[in-house]
Design an enzyme around this catalytic site. Structure first.
Site, PDB file in Angstrom:
ATOM      1  N   ASP A  30       0.887  -1.171   0.000  1.00 36.34           N
ATOM      2  CA  ASP A  30       0.000   0.000   0.000  1.00 36.34           C
ATOM      3  C   ASP A  30       0.922   1.216   0.000  1.00 36.34           C
ATOM      4  O   ASP A  30       1.538   1.537   1.012  1.00 36.34           O
ATOM      5  CB  ASP A  30      -0.879  -0.038   1.258  1.00 36.34           C
ATOM      6  N   LYS A  39       2.923  11.521  -3.436  1.00 36.19           N
ATOM      7  CA  LYS A  39       1.958  10.704  -4.182  1.00 36.19           C
ATOM      8  C   LYS A  39       0.995  11.604  -4.965  1.00 36.19           C
ATOM      9  O   LYS A  39       0.537  11.244  -6.045  1.00 36.19           O
ATOM     10  CB  LYS A  39       1.175   9.808  -3.214  1.00 36.19           C
ATOM     11  N   GLU A  84      -7.197   0.538  -4.662  1.00 41.43           N
ATOM     12  CA  GLU A  84      -7.236   0.464  -3.200  1.00 41.43           C
ATOM     13  C   GLU A  84      -8.556  -0.095  -2.657  1.00 41.43           C
ATOM     14  O   GLU A  84      -8.538  -0.950  -1.772  1.00 41.43           O
ATOM     15  CB  GLU A  84      -6.919   1.836  -2.602  1.00 41.43           C
ATOM     16  N   ASP A 100     -13.147   5.361   2.242  1.00 38.80           N
ATOM     17  CA  ASP A 100     -11.718   5.442   2.596  1.00 38.80           C
ATOM     18  C   ASP A 100     -11.323   6.887   2.871  1.00 38.80           C
ATOM     19  O   ASP A 100     -11.178   7.694   1.947  1.00 38.80           O
ATOM     20  CB  ASP A 100     -10.906   4.857   1.422  1.00 38.80           C
TER      21      ASP A 100
END
Ligand code: AMP
Length: 568
Positions: A6, A68, A145, A168
């Site tokens: 992850d 990211k 994800e 999430d």
């Protein structure tokens, strides 16, 4: 052995499929979460993880985080003098995780499943793949994800059809996905999100409230060390409110003490606007999936910020039931990536599951609209693969030149949802020469694979001539020779030795605290740092081991002291 990774905005984790179950691997500090931060220290060695996170505050010019968010762009981030692209920084995080896994497993790790947000574009996915390659990992698969979170909950093992929503909320982003499992096929039906909503916004809300409610002079906003201390205390208070009914934020500035006690209801009131923002992406995802809330079988929580009871309450209110939260929401994506790795290795304990995802954005071309006999309107976006189409997908549309005399068709490929092509992101262009004299059609085929990579193929209807898209020097991506060259350059970087990371991290934390403190406390900490450095200098285990313990206690004291002060 394939590992599951992850690669998160705030933290990254690595896990393996082992003896029929997914298992996380701790880093050299014994922690499961490795902060996605990179720093270059004074002698040019690279630090990754907690030490780098500490140095973000003491050495911001030599440290980076949140890269990211820049994946797929051609931004260069400078750490000291050396420039790094986002995929190189991600590669350094991946390499650190790879080394942790190798140390734990006792053998080399060369293949990985890496997770990406469902909304990641083609360029962002390619950049993630490149980051893997730069870290010496063959990326077996990029996994969405939410799909990973679903796999961790074993939803793929259920019989019959199951429809569920993954909610999430991470440090800086909110992602909602609607998935459907039917006959062993897992499909992402829709995804939506808010790229600027996460756990950190709840800390900002606390900080803002603190200034007003604890009568802190506004001038202190300009004091970065005060602001850092306050943010750290606000983060602790946010977490404390996940565990108990009350928390206190206390921050000193010289002789002045500022304090604020908060209960859950007060915190909820402060965050009302943030909580309200959770609603829109949920509604959009359900609308795109054409699914009423009542038809959802399950709601799965992921992301550290879903630990907050007020977020859970909001989710329960929205869905009319309590979401599944048996698995630590910080770990659920990495564990799911390891499940996928297990599937890849065809472990007997897992049934084969076919997985499908959706295209996160609409993909299409710029076209001209014929309004009436004499009027044209140029530059309209015509989607060929629509957003949230199940992938792999291949769609074809036929286009005609505007005039008989036209000798070429210029195919401009875009991604996005805007009506006009120029408001979307241009992916590339393809020039197709036309045979003379006739207005011949062109079949444009878009093929989008499970890794989210797009191929464009144009076929002239009459001649069957085929042209494939050569993406015009996309500034956001590296070419194969560039990747090879950067791989070499990264391999030559000096990496801080793994077995010294614990001590290096303690020192970085000590330096960060030293900058935050003042007066006697600062002096005392200065002496403790010098003492610890001296112990390290002896290079003798029997001296270093107890010194580590003492130094850690000192740091814990200074980091948490404002909670330990007697009540005023
Ligand atoms: P992630 O990006 O999934 O690692 O999520 C990190 C976010 O989760 C950060 O904003 C953390 O502050 C938040 N977080 C982690 N643990 C807790 C907790 N116990 N209570 C509240 N927020 C938390």
């Amino acid at each position: 052995m394939i590992v599951g990774i992850d690669l998160g905005t705030t933290n990254s984790l690595i896990a393996v499929w082992d003896n029929g179950a997914a298992r996380l691997i701790p880093n050299s500090l014994g922690e499961m979460l490795t902060p996605s931060c990179v720093s270059v220290d004074e002698d040019g060695a690279i630090l990754v993880g907690q030490a780098a996170r500490e140095r973000l505050q003491t050495h911001p010019q030599a440290s980076a985080a949140n890269f990211k968010r820049l994946m797929g762009s051609d931004k260069t981030l400078y750490l000291g003098k050396r420039g790094f692209r986002p995929e190189e920084l991600s590669a350094l995080v991946l390499r650190s995780l790879k080394e942790d896994a190798e140390a734990a497993l006792g053998h080399p790790v060369t293949e990985a499943v890496i997770t990406v947000p469902a909304y990641f574009s083609d360029a962002q996915r390619k950049a993630t793949r490149t980051a893997g390659e730069l870290a010496g990992l063959k990326v077996e698969r990029l996994l969405n994800e939410p799909t990973a979170a679903a796999l961790a909950y074993g939803i793929h093992l259920r019989d019959g059809e199951s429809k569920f929503l993954v909610f999430d909320l991470g440090g800086g982003t909110f992602d909602v996905s609607v998935l459907d499992l039917f006959d062993s096929v897992m499909e992402v039906r829709a995804s939506a999100g808010d790229n600027y909503l996460g756990g950190e916004d709840f800390v900002t809300a606390l900080v803002e409230h603190f200034f007003a409610a604890a009568s802190v002079p506004a001038t202190l906003r300009a004091d970065p060390h005060f602001m850092q201390r306050l943010a750290a205390q606000a983060e602790l208070a946010k977490r404390a409110l996940s565990e108990g009914p009350r928390a206190t934020i206390r921050v000193a500035n010289g002789d002045a003490q500022y304090a604020l006690e908060l209960d859950e209801a007060g915190f909820e009131k402060l965050c009302a606007l943030l909580l309200a923002r959770l609603r829109a992406p949920v509604e959009r995802a359900l609308r795109d999936a054409r699914l009423p809330i009542a038809e959802l079988d399950n709601i799965v929580l992921a992301g550290g910020a879903t630990r907050m009871p007020l977020v859970r309450k909001m989710a329960a209110r929205m869905f009319g039931r309590f979401p599944a939260c048996d698995i630590d929401p910080d770990q659920v994506v990495a564990l799911g990536a390891a499940v996928q790795a297990g599937l890849k290795m065809k472990d007997a304990a897992l049934d084969e599951v076919v997985m499908t995802d959706v295209a996160p954005y609409s993909l299409g071309v710029a076209t001209t609209m014929h309004i009436d006999a004499d009027h044209f309107s140029h530059g309209h976006f015509d989607p060929i693969i629509e957003r949230n189409t199940v992938i792999p997908a291949s769609r074809v549309k036929r286009y005609f030149p505007l005039q008989d005399t036209q000798r070429v068709i210029e195919l401009l490929v875009y991604q996005g949802e805007a009506r006009m092509a120029s408001d979307n992101i241009k992916l590339g262009a393809l020039t197709i020469p036309l045979a003379t004299g006739n207005a011949e059609g062109v079949d444009v085929r878009f093929t989008y694979d499970v890794n989210g990579l797009l191929q464009v193929e144009a076929t002239l209807v009459h001649t069957r001539d085929v042209h494939t898209l050569v993406i015009e020097g996309n500034p956001g991506l590296l070419s194969a020779p560039e990747i090879a060259q950067r791989f070499q350059a990264l391999s030559e970087l000096k990496i801080h030795p793994r077995d010294h990371m614990e001590n290096r991290t303690l020192l970085a934390r000590g330096e960060r605290l030293y900058q935050q403190l003042r007066g006697d406390e600062r002096e005392r900490l200065g002496r403790e740092i010098a003492r610890f450095e001296q112990a390290l200098g002896t290079q003798e285990r029997r001296v270093i081991v107890p010194a580590v313990d003492v130094f850690r206690q000192v740091l814990d004291y200074f980091d948490h002291q404002s909670f330990l002060l007697p009540e005023a």
